[in-house]
Design a protein around this motif. Sequence first.
Motif, PDB file in Angstrom:
ATOM      1  N   GLY A 180      51.078  51.370  43.166  1.00  0.00           N
ATOM      2  CA  GLY A 180      49.805  51.523  42.481  1.00  0.00           C
ATOM      3  C   GLY A 180      49.861  52.678  41.487  1.00  0.00           C
ATOM      4  N   GLU A 183      46.344  57.543  41.503  1.00  0.00           N
ATOM      5  CA  GLU A 183      45.332  57.784  42.531  1.00  0.00           C
ATOM      6  C   GLU A 183      45.672  57.082  43.847  1.00  0.00           C
ATOM      7  N   SER A 184      46.443  56.017  43.775  1.00  0.00           N
ATOM      8  CA  SER A 184      46.760  55.247  44.981  1.00  0.00           C
ATOM      9  C   SER A 184      47.660  56.021  45.929  1.00  0.00           C
ATOM     10  N   ARG A 187      46.003  58.736  48.188  1.00  0.00           N
ATOM     11  CA  ARG A 187      45.164  58.116  49.212  1.00  0.00           C
ATOM     12  C   ARG A 187      46.022  57.550  50.341  1.00  0.00           C
ATOM     13  N   ASP A 241      44.416  49.614  43.558  1.00  0.00           N
ATOM     14  CA  ASP A 241      43.217  49.043  42.956  1.00  0.00           C
ATOM     15  C   ASP A 241      43.529  47.687  42.323  1.00  0.00           C
ATOM     16  N   GLU A 242      42.483  47.038  41.807  1.00  0.00           N
ATOM     17  CA  GLU A 242      42.621  45.681  41.269  1.00  0.00           C
ATOM     18  C   GLU A 242      43.594  45.620  40.101  1.00  0.00           C
ATOM     19  N   LYS A 243      43.552  46.608  39.223  1.00  0.00           N
ATOM     20  CA  LYS A 243      44.454  46.626  38.071  1.00  0.00           C
ATOM     21  C   LYS A 243      45.899  46.752  38.524  1.00  0.00           C
ATOM     22  N   ARG A 245      47.147  45.856  41.416  1.00  0.00           N
ATOM     23  CA  ARG A 245      47.557  44.607  42.068  1.00  0.00           C
ATOM     24  C   ARG A 245      47.888  43.533  41.035  1.00  0.00           C
TER      25      ARG A 245
END
Length: 307
Positions: A180, A183-184, A187, A241-243, A245
């Motif tokens: 990711g 930010e991924s 986390r 996040d979606e982007k 993925r």
Amino acid sequence: MSLEPTFRNIRGTFDILPQDGRSEGAHDMPSRAWQHVEQVVREVLERFNFREIRTPILEPTELIARGVGQLTDIVTKEMFAFQRGDTNYVLRPEVTAPVMRAYLQHRLDQQGAVQKLYYIGPCFRAENPQKGRYRQFHQFGVELIGAETPEADAEVIAAMMAVYEAFGLKNLRLRINTLGDAESRPRYREALQAYLRPLADQLTPTSRQRLETNPLRILDTKDERERRLLEGAPRIIDFVDEKGRAHYEAVKAHLQALGIAFEEDPFLVRGLDYYTHTTFELESPDLGAQSALAGGGRYDLLAMDLG
């Protein structure tokens, strides 16, 4: 009467002789075989339109520490570093950070939006010498700089696969994953620490140390008990996040379109701090315990980290 030589090559290094090496301290492959390997690597990568770049073996210590990561094993335990005057030097342990340094220093971005570079040469790590691990080793790699697209990730992987296929290797296993965006990873790091802290007494001393400093490195463990503990660990894909993925799904689609088989490994994170999004490793079970052939990933934040 025979005399023992006064000096020998340093442990963890080897000489490359004109003839087959059958003596202590010499590599089994003669120099002509090394030349053939290097020629094949260059021919394949230049067919993919990569151009060679050569960087010094000596680099500033701070470059490697910032580029690779202050808490990685490379920086904390494996660098050959020394000081002369007010300058700290290191024998390069890898080449991605030096290539990015050269890219920024010489403003290669002004020569084209996308730079496709390859390198081949020696690197140095202060490891405990063993089969397949040397203190001076030889590495080739590619850097595709200036393209954010999933196609670029797939192209780098395709170039890597083409090199090893050119050597006639058949039994190859490609593993891929995604980290990711920037930010991924933090986390996921927190979630992994939360999962492992209650299990700390079951971890090896090395993993207990990594738990607070570089917990993602625990995922690389070869200890069978730790691998069983990790079966219930959180997966990083759940923190992407979606982007991110969508980027990963596009990379997989491009690999499939190229006919490149792969396995998804949710715990493949690599040990260097600069990776984001796609990570990959190539191995061959035919090599035995030391099965790794190559690995890498995307590093969108490295240029920013280097100033």
